[in-house]
Design a protein around this motif. Structure first.
Motif, PDB file in Angstrom:
ATOM      1  N   PRO A 157      18.905  52.824  29.738  1.00 57.10           N
ATOM      2  CA  PRO A 157      18.760  52.179  31.184  1.00 57.10           C
ATOM      3  C   PRO A 157      19.453  51.553  31.136  1.00 57.10           C
ATOM      4  O   PRO A 157      20.093  50.409  31.961  1.00 57.10           O
ATOM      5  CB  PRO A 157      17.260  52.643  31.712  1.00 57.10           C
ATOM      6  CG  PRO A 157      16.291  53.616  31.000  1.00 57.10           C
ATOM      7  CD  PRO A 157      17.633  53.999  29.913  1.00 57.10           C
ATOM      8  N   HIS A 158      19.381  50.680  29.453  1.00 62.34           N
ATOM      9  CA  HIS A 158      19.572  48.745  29.471  1.00 62.34           C
ATOM     10  C   HIS A 158      20.670  49.217  29.754  1.00 62.34           C
ATOM     11  O   HIS A 158      21.522  47.938  29.768  1.00 62.34           O
ATOM     12  CB  HIS A 158      18.748  48.535  28.300  1.00 62.34           C
ATOM     13  CG  HIS A 158      19.603  48.780  27.096  1.00 62.34           C
ATOM     14  ND1 HIS A 158      18.775  50.325  26.359  1.00 62.34           N
ATOM     15  CD2 HIS A 158      20.645  48.460  26.465  1.00 62.34           C
ATOM     16  CE1 HIS A 158      19.615  50.226  25.637  1.00 62.34           C
ATOM     17  NE2 HIS A 158      20.068  49.299  24.951  1.00 62.34           N
TER      18      HIS A 158
ATOM     19  N   THR B  39      21.012  34.871  25.169  1.00 65.09           N
ATOM     20  CA  THR B  39      20.429  34.541  26.670  1.00 65.09           C
ATOM     21  C   THR B  39      20.033  35.101  27.379  1.00 65.09           C
ATOM     22  O   THR B  39      19.064  35.064  27.891  1.00 65.09           O
ATOM     23  CB  THR B  39      21.575  33.316  26.546  1.00 65.09           C
ATOM     24  OG1 THR B  39      22.946  34.528  27.029  1.00 65.09           O
ATOM     25  CG2 THR B  39      22.624  32.635  25.721  1.00 65.09           C
ATOM     26  N   SER B  40      20.933  36.415  27.278  1.00 62.53           N
ATOM     27  CA  SER B  40      20.728  37.801  28.905  1.00 62.53           C
ATOM     28  C   SER B  40      21.134  38.737  28.763  1.00 62.53           C
ATOM     29  O   SER B  40      22.184  38.643  29.118  1.00 62.53           O
ATOM     30  CB  SER B  40      19.921  36.955  29.984  1.00 62.53           C
ATOM     31  OG  SER B  40      21.560  36.590  30.422  1.00 62.53           O
ATOM     32  N   PRO B  41      20.170  39.303  27.460  1.00 66.33           N
ATOM     33  CA  PRO B  41      21.189  40.681  27.543  1.00 66.33           C
ATOM     34  C   PRO B  41      20.837  41.599  28.383  1.00 66.33           C
ATOM     35  O   PRO B  41      22.526  42.055  28.907  1.00 66.33           O
ATOM     36  CB  PRO B  41      19.986  41.383  26.848  1.00 66.33           C
ATOM     37  CG  PRO B  41      18.656  40.172  26.769  1.00 66.33           C
ATOM     38  CD  PRO B  41      18.716  39.530  26.996  1.00 66.33           C
ATOM     39  N   GLU B  42      19.899  41.644  30.046  1.00 68.10           N
ATOM     40  CA  GLU B  42      20.451  41.800  31.035  1.00 68.10           C
ATOM     41  C   GLU B  42      21.538  41.834  31.970  1.00 68.10           C
ATOM     42  O   GLU B  42      22.599  42.908  31.945  1.00 68.10           O
ATOM     43  CB  GLU B  42      18.921  41.834  31.682  1.00 68.10           C
ATOM     44  CG  GLU B  42      18.688  42.361  32.904  1.00 68.10           C
ATOM     45  CD  GLU B  42      18.057  43.545  31.698  1.00 68.10           C
ATOM     46  OE1 GLU B  42      17.172  42.752  31.861  1.00 68.10           O
ATOM     47  OE2 GLU B  42      18.643  44.755  32.054  1.00 68.10           O
ATOM     48  N   SER B  62      24.757  48.613  22.241  1.00 69.43           N
ATOM     49  CA  SER B  62      23.929  48.861  20.543  1.00 69.43           C
ATOM     50  C   SER B  62      22.527  49.539  21.693  1.00 69.43           C
ATOM     51  O   SER B  62      22.124  48.897  21.925  1.00 69.43           O
ATOM     52  CB  SER B  62      24.208  47.026  19.804  1.00 69.43           C
ATOM     53  OG  SER B  62      23.176  46.406  20.182  1.00 69.43           O
ATOM     54  N   SER B  63      21.655  50.197  20.819  1.00 68.62           N
ATOM     55  CA  SER B  63      20.722  50.869  20.737  1.00 68.62           C
ATOM     56  C   SER B  63      19.810  49.279  20.415  1.00 68.62           C
ATOM     57  O   SER B  63      19.694  49.160  19.448  1.00 68.62           O
ATOM     58  CB  SER B  63      20.420  51.975  20.645  1.00 68.62           C
ATOM     59  OG  SER B  63      20.522  51.908  19.445  1.00 68.62           O
ATOM     60  N   LEU B  64      18.588  50.107  21.114  1.00 64.57           N
ATOM     61  CA  LEU B  64      17.349  48.965  20.541  1.00 64.57           C
ATOM     62  C   LEU B  64      17.251  49.226  18.356  1.00 64.57           C
ATOM     63  O   LEU B  64      17.084  48.149  17.847  1.00 64.57           O
ATOM     64  CB  LEU B  64      16.313  49.705  20.884  1.00 64.57           C
ATOM     65  CG  LEU B  64      15.553  48.705  22.019  1.00 64.57           C
ATOM     66  CD1 LEU B  64      16.070  47.378  22.764  1.00 64.57           C
ATOM     67  CD2 LEU B  64      13.663  49.319  22.211  1.00 64.57           C
TER      68      LEU B  64
END
Lengths: 337, 361
Positions: A157-158, B39-42, B62-64
């Motif tokens: 989702p991200h 700063t704000s990945p979103e 890039s995945s978590l």
């Protein structure tokens, strides 16, 4: 094709109360409405007026405790959902009644791939195999307008923007072709251009699948072009109920008039925006009379003393006000307020 | 007096206690070299989306996990810890076999000749000359100390990992169920944890171990796993419960419920994976704690029984002869300390990598 006539959902005198330390909060207090097949019903009202609680009550998702559905019937396809065992209700959720939530940022599980979240529902309700569910998921993503669906289905989702996530939510909700789609402020968290796209999408899909829709919003602009009927809620009660066109043209309730006047008019010269004075009342300590009396322009002595009647103005237009008839006449006289 | 003042003055001149505004003399606290500041990945994701979505290109975020891995690799201590842990693990698993092939000694081989039944210093043959045969020397019975330390490593790591797994399974399910169901269930479950918490766990383990004392060394080992595992899940349960409490009110849980997903499935498929970050971190930090407890118990004679060795029991043997044969204590001690340090570094590094906001400054 399902028959386009008849009642799909009938809510009768629904009351959902929350027990809190401050006392009993009557979040929903005696709501009744009817939704016909293929119809779109809009529920509008300020924050805290009980819109969301009404809809969570329909599919019995009220957190208990503290919430409790005290009384009322929710008749879906001739069956009272309140009387069904939990396992039966679970079969209805997602399969026959689907929901879309307000914040697409938080309504997808951040740790699950989109594909997993989309296939879960079809595997659960329709018994699809892995491959078939995946195929269906890709098809749904395509339907809601996500470019390059076969590649994006395995994203997290991200990796999606807000509008995209809301599209995914819609894809998820419509995966099992539900008979009723409840959209709880589906566009509140999105910016205006995306908002229009999402609404257009819901409208289009509704048209294609024949799904009935309940659209909850506090934005009158959203419901205007989307809904057939409107329900105006305030303090857990239905204040006015009418076909959308009629309600916009001739509101029969001071509260609805206030709401309509609060919508900014870009062409108007006036610099000051209208707002309804005051705040919604504390639902744990409702006054004896009309809950809107304190904020109402036309409130008189009787409003504070006595709870107003639900006046039927025309066969499908009702308003909860002591002076419903007068207000209706006035609106009719003025044209659009 | 005069001189005193002078020194104070000169000191302040040399090292100002504070710098004027806007001229930070050093890098800000908490930022280390190589840190990435989000700063704000979103936002970043959203922008990329808008720019490329039209052309149908895929934005490869890039995945978590990959992000965390990169952060972990930038942390030198954690990398050091990881390498040492891997080396110690490999050595413990393969070492005894290699020694057996090379010299013919097994960890529990006691020589038959009377002349060899004593402790030789490292790199010494029975006649006092240099020899590669026993790099860490031998113990009182003439057993090869290196082989014993490595075999002790096997036991210690096994105790650490298996007990942590036990605590993981019990703790995560217990905490997740308590947190999600909430209300009375939560109350009962967590009060039970509180009660168990208040009991001194070392004593419980000792009581458990001596009550069910097994006749065989292997049996005692299994008992040790169970005893250590059954007391180390408490904190895990609390951590997971806390995580679930904050997660369960998020909309994705409501969304899952609204699609008809059953409660066990929500707990274990939707919620537990979301708690994984803190769980992994705590699990890596539990391993050294459990290993230390095991060493402590073995040191006291409750844990691993001979002929099996663990670092704790080796240290316990060594301490009796510390004045004459110091290598008997030094080698197991150093190995254990190094391993525990490394595990702790690795755990800290993992915490920083998986949960940047939790970082201790």
């Amino acid at each position: 094709m399902k028959s386009n006539k008849g009642n799909l959902l009938e809510v009768r005198d629904l009351r959902t109360y929350f027990e809190t330390e401050d006392g009993t909060v009557k979040a929903v207090d005696g709501i009744s409405f009817v939704l016909q097949r293929g119809e779109t019903l809009g529920i509008v009202g300020e924050s805290g007026s009980g819109k969301s609680v009404t809809n969570l009550s329909i599919i019995r998702l009220i957190p208990n405790p503290p919430g409790k559905i005290v009384s009322g019937e929710v008749i879906f396809n001739g069956q009272d959902i309140q009387l069904l065992p939990e396992s039966e209700v679970r079969k209805i959720r997602g399969r026959r009644i689907a929901m879309i939530f307000q914040d697409p940022m938080t309504s997808l599980n951040p740790f699950m791939k989109i594909s997993r979240q989309l296939t879960e529902i079809t595997q659960l309700h329709l018994g699809y195999s892995n491959e078939k569910a995946r195929e269906h998921a890709i098809k749904m993503l395509d339907t809601v307008g996500i470019p390059d669906a076969p590649a994006r289905v395995d994203s997290y989702p991200h990796e999606f923007s807000g509008g995209m996530r809301q599209r995914v939510m819609i894809a998820m909700a419509l995966s099992c072709e539900p008979e009723l789609l409840i959209a709880d402020e589906p566009t509140t968290a999105l910016d205006v251009t995306i908002q229009a796209q999402i609404l257009e999408l819901i409208k289009k899909l509704k048209h294609e699948t024949g799904t009935s829709v309940i659209l909850i919003t506090h934005d009158l602009g959203v419901v205007a072009g989307m809904t057939d009927h409107l329900l105006v809620m305030y303090a857990g009660k239905v204040f006015e109920q009418a076909p959308t066109r009629e309600l916009f043209a001739r509101p029969g309730n001071p509260y609805t008039r206030g709401l309509l006047r609060s919508v900014p008019d870009p062409t108007a010269e006036q610099s000051e925006l209208y707002q309804i004075p005051g705040l919604p009342p504390d639902l744990a300590r409702l006054p004896a009379g009309c809950p809107f009396a304190e904020r109402c322009e036309r409130a008189e002595e009787i409003c504070r003393r006595q709870f107003p009647p639900f006046v039927q103005l025309t066969p499908d237009h009702s308003s909860l006000c002591h002076f419903a008839g007068d207000v209706y006449q006035q609106s009719a006289h003025e044209g659009r307020p | 007096m005069e001189e005193d003042k002078q020194t104070t003055h000169s000191r302040t001149q040399a090292e100002p206690a504070y710098t004027p505004l806007g001229t930070p003399s050093t890098t800000p606290v908490g930022l280390r070299e190589g840190d990435i500041i989000h700063t704000s990945p979103e936002l970043a994701v959203g922008e990329a989306d808008v720019r490329f979505a039209e052309r149908g290109e895929i934005v490869s975020g890039s995945s978590l996990g990959r992000d965390a891995w990169r952060r972990l690799l930038k942390n030198r201590l954690a990398v050091f810890g990881m390498i040492v842990v891997i080396l110690v693990t490999l050595a413990s698993i393969l070492g005894p076999f290699i020694i057996h092939k090379a010299t013919g000694y097994t960890p529990d081989y006691i020589p038959t000749e009377v002349g060899l039944l004593k402790s030789f210093p490292p790199f010494t043959s029975p006649n006092g000359a240099f020899s590669w045969k026993h790099p860490m020397g031998t113990d009182n019975q003439g057993r090869d100390l290196l082989a014993r330390v490595l075999q002790g490593g096997q036991i210690s790591l096994m105790v650490g990992i298996i007990s942590t797994l036990v605590s993981l399974i019990i703790g995560v399910s217990y905490g997740a169920v308590a947190g999600y169901l909430g209300g009375r269930v939560d109350n009962v479950l967590m009060r039970l944890v509180d009660v168990l918490y208040s009991l001194p766990y070392v004593i419980i383990v000792i009581v458990l171990l001596s009550m069910f004392r097994s006749q065989t060394a292997r049996g005692q080992l299994v008992l040790l796993f169970v005893a250590l595992g059954s007391v180390s899940w408490l904190t895990m349960a609390r951590i997971v419960r806390g995580q679930v409490l904050s997660l369960k009110n998020q909309e994705f849980v409501l969304a899952a419920r609204a699609t008809g997903v059953s409660t066990p499935r929500i707990i274990f498929r939707h919620l537990v994976p979301n708690t994984l970050g803190p769980v992994i971190v705590y699990a890596t930090l539990t391993i050294p704690t459990v290993m230390l407890t095991e060493a402590f118990l073995s040191f006291l004679g409750f844990g691993v029984q001979p002929p099996l060795a663990s670092w704790g029991s080796l240290a316990s043997d060594g301490i009796q002869n510390i004045a004459i044969f110091p290598w008997q204590l030094i080698f197991p001690g150093i190995t254990m300390a190094l391993t525990l340090f490394s595990l702790n570094f690795l755990g800290d590094g993992l915490r920083d990598a998986l949960d940047p906001q939790m970082r201790k400054f």
